[in-house]
Scaffold this active site. Structure first.
Site, short mmCIF file in Angstrom:
data_model
loop_
_atom_site.label_atom_id
_atom_site.label_comp_id
_atom_site.label_asym_id
_atom_site.label_seq_id
_atom_site.Cartn_x
_atom_site.Cartn_y
_atom_site.Cartn_z
CG HIS A 115 48.93 64.26 -63.60
ND1 HIS A 115 50.02 64.04 -64.42
CD2 HIS A 115 48.33 65.35 -64.12
CE1 HIS A 115 50.06 64.93 -65.38
NE2 HIS A 115 49.04 65.75 -65.23
CG ASN A 158 51.99 66.57 -63.36
OD1 ASN A 158 52.96 66.45 -64.10
ND2 ASN A 158 50.97 67.37 -63.67
CD GLU A 159 52.55 70.74 -64.96
OE1 GLU A 159 51.45 71.28 -64.83
OE2 GLU A 159 53.16 70.70 -66.03
CD GLU A 373 52.93 66.90 -68.54
OE1 GLU A 373 52.43 67.93 -69.04
OE2 GLU A 373 52.52 66.38 -67.50
CE1 TYR A 435 50.18 70.39 -75.43
CE2 TYR A 435 47.89 70.09 -74.79
CZ TYR A 435 49.04 70.86 -74.79
OH TYR A 435 49.06 72.08 -74.16
#
Ligand code: BGP
Length: 466
Positions: A115, A158-159, A373, A435
């Site tokens: 990540h 991740n992403e 997410e 968040y």
């Protein structure tokens, strides 16, 4: 009121570098972010949410609030401080302890291997632009599969798109390079090859459990019906969404993707190198993904643009300061009448519904989906231990409703991980973009459930989106 399936996971998401803190403790090796943030001097990754020491408390809170899944990542440099070679037993023990705590409270861990935190040593040699990193990543993954047999849900990356563009287009991630499309495309491709290599290894060794990848998939819409805007939208989508889904589920890039890619490369003087052997690896892996993780926060309305690239990243929460115009692709505009957060992220739950339906239609072999997410960055107000975060609850409600509708319309979504479980450190925004379901006082590390945490508990217990 809309419902969610009875076996639906309602989880909370975190990431090692954003939650753990303790970046110099426990034998952890360095990552590029350490030096980058120190030089920048805006904010520090320590103490973050001190998950390194507070994890028993956080996992207990999960149990208490009906959160039955936790998404977390392993910090590669806690296991291999230099990226490869010698193992740091203290790091290995730490994650065993975390997973044992999860098991104790019936909270299922969903574990991401990478990540945004490539070991510094590999990063300095080119990160995923250097094929040596792909090999090192697979070795690290293999170590984890053999060691952490208590984990049954793995994600490789991740992403990948934000990694490539934040590093080489916006320059807001180290190594802070701007507008280098050769690097962007090569990074996207190489990470997808590393993903495929890892999936093949996982399946060929029959490790128990499931494996997938987490993509950031933000739906694109044309700003108007004009042919120019529709084309800009096609280009933006091709690079940020279609490229990755093709790589994941087809094992090659479709004709449409290649058309867009070549147009973008031509406009930006870029080139790429895809090897035949890469496609063999990707093809093999393309039918072996157990699930797709989707991170989805916002969508984009895209307008034709024929100037030079001009980007301003709103990393402060000053509403209305974002600028995103990219040469050879298009301009992302604020759509009038749509709500957006202080960081200019458009709130448009139709985008969630549309991306889910599109995957079902365009990539029917996707197996299943987890929303890995979704959530709202907000400047929470702390009033004597009470945090009333209505706008976040409203955001979560409409997005969960969109997911529920997609499930009714036949998309196999098995769970949802709210970003984030507790307030965390944000890569390019620091500590004021919160968040969490749990407010973190970063000075004392005390946790306080926000109003949304109680709401989420009710949703989780009743599987009803109240
Ligand atoms: C995703 C990342 C997370 C997290 C989240 C919120 O892109 O996977 O790590 O940071 O976005 O983003 P931000 O912190 O920039 O608001």
């Amino acid at each position: 009121m809309l419902k969610l399936p009875s076996d639906f996971i309602l989880g909370g998401a975190t990431a090692a570098y954003q939650a753990e803190g303790a970046t110099k403790e426990g034998g952890k090796g360095p990552v590029a972010w350490d030096e980058f943030l120190e030089k920048q001097g805006r904010f520090s990754p320590d103490p973050a949410s001190d998950f390194y020491h507070q994890y028993p408390e956080d996992i207990k809170l999960c149990k208490k609030f009906g959160i039955n899944g936790i998404r977390l990542s392993i910090a590669w440099t806690r296991i291999f401080p230099n990226g490869s070679g010698e193992v740091n037993q203290e790091g290995v023990d730490f994650y065993h302890d975390v997973f044992a705590e999860c098991q104790k409270h019936n909270v299922v861990p969903f574990v991401t291997l990478h990540h945004f935190d490539t070991p510094k040593e590999l990063f300095d040699k080119g990160d995923f632009l250097n094929r040596e990193t792909l090999e090192a990543f697979v070795d690290y993954a293999e170590f984890c599969f053999n060691e952490f047999t208590e984990v049954k849900n793995w994600s490789t990356f991740n992403e990948i798109y934000p990694v490539a563009t934040n590093q080489y287009l916006l320059g807001v991630f180290p190594p802070s390079i701007k507008s280098d499309f050769t690097k962007i495309i090569q990074c996207l491709h190489n990470m997808m090859v590393a993903h495929a290599m890892t999936v093949n290894l996982f399946k060929e060794n029959n490790y128990p459990g499931e494996i997938g990848v987490v993509h950031s998939l933000e739906t694109k819409y044309p700003a108007s019906d004009s042919e120019e805007d529709r084309h800009a939208c096609f280009l933006d989508d091709a690079l940020s969404v279609r490229f990755l889904l093709d790589a994941t589920y087809l094992g090659y890039y479709s004709e449409k993707t290649m058309l867009a890619l070549d147009e973008i490369c031509q406009a930006n003087g870029a080139k790429y190198e895809f090897l035949d052997s890469d496609f063999e690896i990707m093809k093999k892996a393309s039918t072996r993904n157990d699930y797709l993780g989707i991170n989805h926060y916002q969508c984009h309305f895209v307008k034709a643009y024929d100037g030079e690239t001009m980007i301003h990243h709103n990393g402060t929460g000053d509403k209305g300061t974002s600028v995103y115009k990219v040469k050879g692709i298009g301009e992302r505009i604020y759509k009038e009448g749509l709500k957006r957060t202080d960081w200019d992220w458009l709130i448009y739950p139709e985008g969630m519904y549309d991306i889910l339906i599109r995957i079902k239609q365009d990539y029917p072999d996707y197996n299943k989906i987890y929303i890995t997410e979704n959530g709202m960055g907000y400047k929470d107000e702390f009033d004597d231990g009470i945090i009333m975060d209505k706008p976040r609850m409203e955001y979560l409600k409409v997005y969960l409703e969109a997911i529920s509708k997609a499930i009714t319309d036949g998309v196999n979504v098995k769970g949802y991980f709210l970003w984030s479980l507790m307030d965390l450190f944000s890569w390019t925004n620091g500590y004021n973009k919160r968040y969490g379901l749990f407010y973190v006082d970063f000075e004392t590390q005390k946790r306080y459930p926000k109003e949304s945490a109680y709401w989420y508990k009710l949703v989780s217990e009743t599987k009803t989106i109240v």
